[in-house]
Design a protein around this motif. Structure first.
Motif, PDB file in Angstrom:
ATOM      1  N   ALA A 282       0.815  -1.216   0.000  1.00 53.88           N
ATOM      2  CA  ALA A 282       0.000   0.000   0.000  1.00 53.88           C
ATOM      3  C   ALA A 282       0.845   1.262   0.000  1.00 53.88           C
ATOM      4  CB  ALA A 282      -0.936   0.006   1.209  1.00 53.88           C
ATOM      5  N   ASP A 283       2.093   1.172   0.496  1.00 48.78           N
ATOM      6  CA  ASP A 283       2.936   2.363   0.545  1.00 48.78           C
ATOM      7  C   ASP A 283       4.391   1.944   0.697  1.00 48.78           C
ATOM      8  OD1 ASP A 283       3.555   5.015   0.444  1.00 48.78           O
ATOM      9  OD2 ASP A 283       2.793   5.520   2.437  1.00 48.78           O
ATOM     10  N   LYS A 284       5.263   2.808   0.177  1.00 46.42           N
ATOM     11  CA  LYS A 284       6.701   2.597   0.290  1.00 46.42           C
ATOM     12  C   LYS A 284       7.383   3.899   0.676  1.00 46.42           C
ATOM     13  CE  LYS A 284       7.726  -1.178  -2.977  1.00 46.42           C
ATOM     14  NZ  LYS A 284       8.516  -1.526  -4.191  1.00 46.42           N
ATOM     15  N   ASP A 285       8.527   3.772   1.364  1.00 47.06           N
ATOM     16  CA  ASP A 285       9.418   4.895   1.611  1.00 47.06           C
ATOM     17  C   ASP A 285      10.689   4.593   0.851  1.00 47.06           C
ATOM     18  OD1 ASP A 285      10.957   6.956   2.466  1.00 47.06           O
ATOM     19  OD2 ASP A 285      10.948   6.411   4.594  1.00 47.06           O
ATOM     20  N   ARG A 286      10.776   5.178  -0.355  1.00 42.40           N
ATOM     21  CA  ARG A 286      11.806   4.797  -1.320  1.00 42.40           C
ATOM     22  C   ARG A 286      11.615   3.322  -1.662  1.00 42.40           C
ATOM     23  NH1 ARG A 286      17.063   8.120   1.089  1.00 42.40           N
ATOM     24  NH2 ARG A 286      16.058  10.198   0.949  1.00 42.40           N
ATOM     25  N   LYS A 287      12.577   2.469  -1.331  1.00 44.90           N
ATOM     26  CA  LYS A 287      12.420   1.050  -1.663  1.00 44.90           C
ATOM     27  C   LYS A 287      11.856   0.238  -0.503  1.00 44.90           C
ATOM     28  CE  LYS A 287      16.052   0.798  -5.171  1.00 44.90           C
ATOM     29  NZ  LYS A 287      17.305   0.101  -5.602  1.00 44.90           N
ATOM     30  N   LYS A 288      11.702   0.874   0.642  1.00 43.78           N
ATOM     31  CA  LYS A 288      11.263   0.158   1.836  1.00 43.78           C
ATOM     32  C   LYS A 288       9.741   0.080   1.893  1.00 43.78           C
ATOM     33  CE  LYS A 288      11.658   0.167   6.877  1.00 43.78           C
ATOM     34  NZ  LYS A 288      12.184   0.896   8.064  1.00 43.78           N
ATOM     35  N   VAL A 289       9.207  -1.131   2.024  1.00 41.49           N
ATOM     36  CA  VAL A 289       7.756  -1.328   2.150  1.00 41.49           C
ATOM     37  C   VAL A 289       7.339  -0.889   3.553  1.00 41.49           C
ATOM     38  CG1 VAL A 289       5.872  -3.001   2.146  1.00 41.49           C
ATOM     39  CG2 VAL A 289       7.775  -3.251   0.528  1.00 41.49           C
ATOM     40  N   THR A 290       6.412   0.057   3.617  1.00 42.68           N
ATOM     41  CA  THR A 290       5.997   0.599   4.917  1.00 42.68           C
ATOM     42  C   THR A 290       4.547   0.289   5.276  1.00 42.68           C
ATOM     43  OG1 THR A 290       5.421   2.718   3.880  1.00 42.68           O
ATOM     44  CG2 THR A 290       7.655   2.494   4.795  1.00 42.68           C
ATOM     45  N   LYS A 291       3.719  -0.026   4.280  1.00 43.66           N
ATOM     46  CA  LYS A 291       2.309  -0.295   4.570  1.00 43.66           C
ATOM     47  C   LYS A 291       1.796  -1.411   3.667  1.00 43.66           C
ATOM     48  CE  LYS A 291      -0.516   3.104   5.546  1.00 43.66           C
ATOM     49  NZ  LYS A 291      -1.427   4.283   5.449  1.00 43.66           N
ATOM     50  N   LEU A 292       0.945  -2.270   4.238  1.00 46.26           N
ATOM     51  CA  LEU A 292       0.350  -3.375   3.494  1.00 46.26           C
ATOM     52  C   LEU A 292      -1.162  -3.277   3.536  1.00 46.26           C
ATOM     53  CD1 LEU A 292       2.552  -6.298   4.880  1.00 46.26           C
ATOM     54  CD2 LEU A 292       2.732  -5.253   2.607  1.00 46.26           C
ATOM     55  N   ARG A 293      -1.783  -3.729   2.464  1.00 44.42           N
ATOM     56  CA  ARG A 293      -3.241  -3.780   2.411  1.00 44.42           C
ATOM     57  C   ARG A 293      -3.670  -5.218   2.130  1.00 44.42           C
ATOM     58  NH1 ARG A 293      -3.995  -0.249  -1.046  1.00 44.42           N
ATOM     59  NH2 ARG A 293      -4.306  -1.484  -2.919  1.00 44.42           N
ATOM     60  N   PHE A 294      -4.581  -5.715   2.971  1.00 44.91           N
ATOM     61  CA  PHE A 294      -5.129  -7.057   2.789  1.00 44.91           C
ATOM     62  C   PHE A 294      -6.544  -6.930   2.242  1.00 44.91           C
ATOM     63  CE2 PHE A 294      -1.947  -7.257   6.078  1.00 44.91           C
ATOM     64  CZ  PHE A 294      -1.225  -8.389   5.753  1.00 44.91           C
ATOM     65  N   GLU A 295      -6.777  -7.521   1.088  1.00 41.26           N
ATOM     66  CA  GLU A 295      -8.101  -7.521   0.475  1.00 41.26           C
ATOM     67  C   GLU A 295      -8.631  -8.944   0.528  1.00 41.26           C
ATOM     68  OE1 GLU A 295      -7.552  -5.980  -3.460  1.00 41.26           O
ATOM     69  OE2 GLU A 295      -6.836  -4.020  -2.747  1.00 41.26           O
ATOM     70  N   PHE A 296      -9.851  -9.097   1.032  1.00 42.35           N
ATOM     71  CA  PHE A 296     -10.360 -10.452   1.232  1.00 42.35           C
ATOM     72  C   PHE A 296     -11.858 -10.525   0.937  1.00 42.35           C
ATOM     73  CE2 PHE A 296     -10.207  -8.038   5.103  1.00 42.35           C
ATOM     74  CZ  PHE A 296     -11.403  -8.276   5.749  1.00 42.35           C
TER      75      PHE A 296
END
Length: 241
Positions: free
Chosen positions: A215-229
């Motif tokens: 859901a979001d990144k800080d440069r190359k670092k993954v900072t947020k995830l979204r789970f769709e179900f």
């Protein structure tokens, strides 16, 4: 003295709301399944926790592992030492043990267990019909083999009860909720060792289809995830013997 109640094998629905689903704790798979047995016994009208009698044979069947007295004693002492931490909106938090007591009755090969009184606000509030709660089944949980699958499944079921099919987490927040160990705090390790195995198992075993997206990144670092179900059209319980 608390009322003693034998485990009813026909009670297989585990009810869980946000307070417990998103609390900070870590349990082994055997501990999670043991807890699920007890949680399934709680009635909507209960105002106090009963003392539950659980046969060792039921534990062995659910965990798919043979039990002996040494293992049982270690299991009880380890579980009794574990804590759960619940955060409050104002920044306060409470940390406490899961159990008031776990007693092993040697001559009868059974446990007598009672949940800690501090669990009341998060397990005995549903009768008021105020807080939405998710429902999951022991028939699913008993099939789970990956450590974090029950946690993710509980979270998704809890959120789905609020008629929502998307759930977002800051990666660090999710790691803290799951209390993942330091060696898994790098995102690649977390993804491979925690996320992928748990979500694959949910999709294979349970009544949910879930997909994880960045859901979001800080440069190359993954900072947020979204789970769709979504709920499956055909409940896989039809295929589990």
């Amino acid at each position: 003295m608390a009322e003693v109640q034998k485990i009813n094998p026909n009670r297989t629905i585990v009810k869980q709301g946000d307070k417990l689903s998103f609390a900070q704790y870590t349990l082994s798979l055997a501990e999670a399944k043991f807890l699920a047995i007890v949680m399934a016994q709680i009635d909507m009208n209960d105002t106090e926790f009963k003392e539950y009698s659980i046969k060792v044979s039921d534990i062995a069947e659910l965990t798919n592992a043979e039990q002996n007295e040494t293992r049982l004693k270690k299991f009880a002492k380890t579980f009794q030492s574990k804590v759960i931490t619940v955060d409050n909106p104002n920044g306060d938090f409470t940390t406490f043990n899961w159990w008031h007591h776990i007693t092993y009755v040697k001559g009868e090969s059974r446990f007598l267990v009672q949940l800690h009184d501090y669990m009341k606000p998060i397990l005995l509030e549903f009768k008021k019909n105020i807080t939405p709660f998710g429902k999951s089944s022991l028939l699913y949980i008993s099939q789970m083999e990956k450590l974090y699958t029950p946690r993710f499944y509980y979270m998704l079921c809890s959120y789905q009860a609020q008629y929502k099919n998307e759930l977002e987490f800051e990666v660090t927040e999710l790691m803290n909720i799951l209390q993942v160990k330091k060696s898994l705090r790098q995102y690649n390790q977390f993804n491979v060792k925690v996320l992928i195995p748990a979500l694959e198992e949910i999709n294979r075993i349970t009544d949910l289809n879930v997909e994880c997206k960045i859901a979001d990144k800080d440069r190359k670092k993954v900072t947020k995830l979204r789970f769709e179900f979504t709920k499956k059209e055909k409940d896989l319980l039809d295929f589990i013997s």
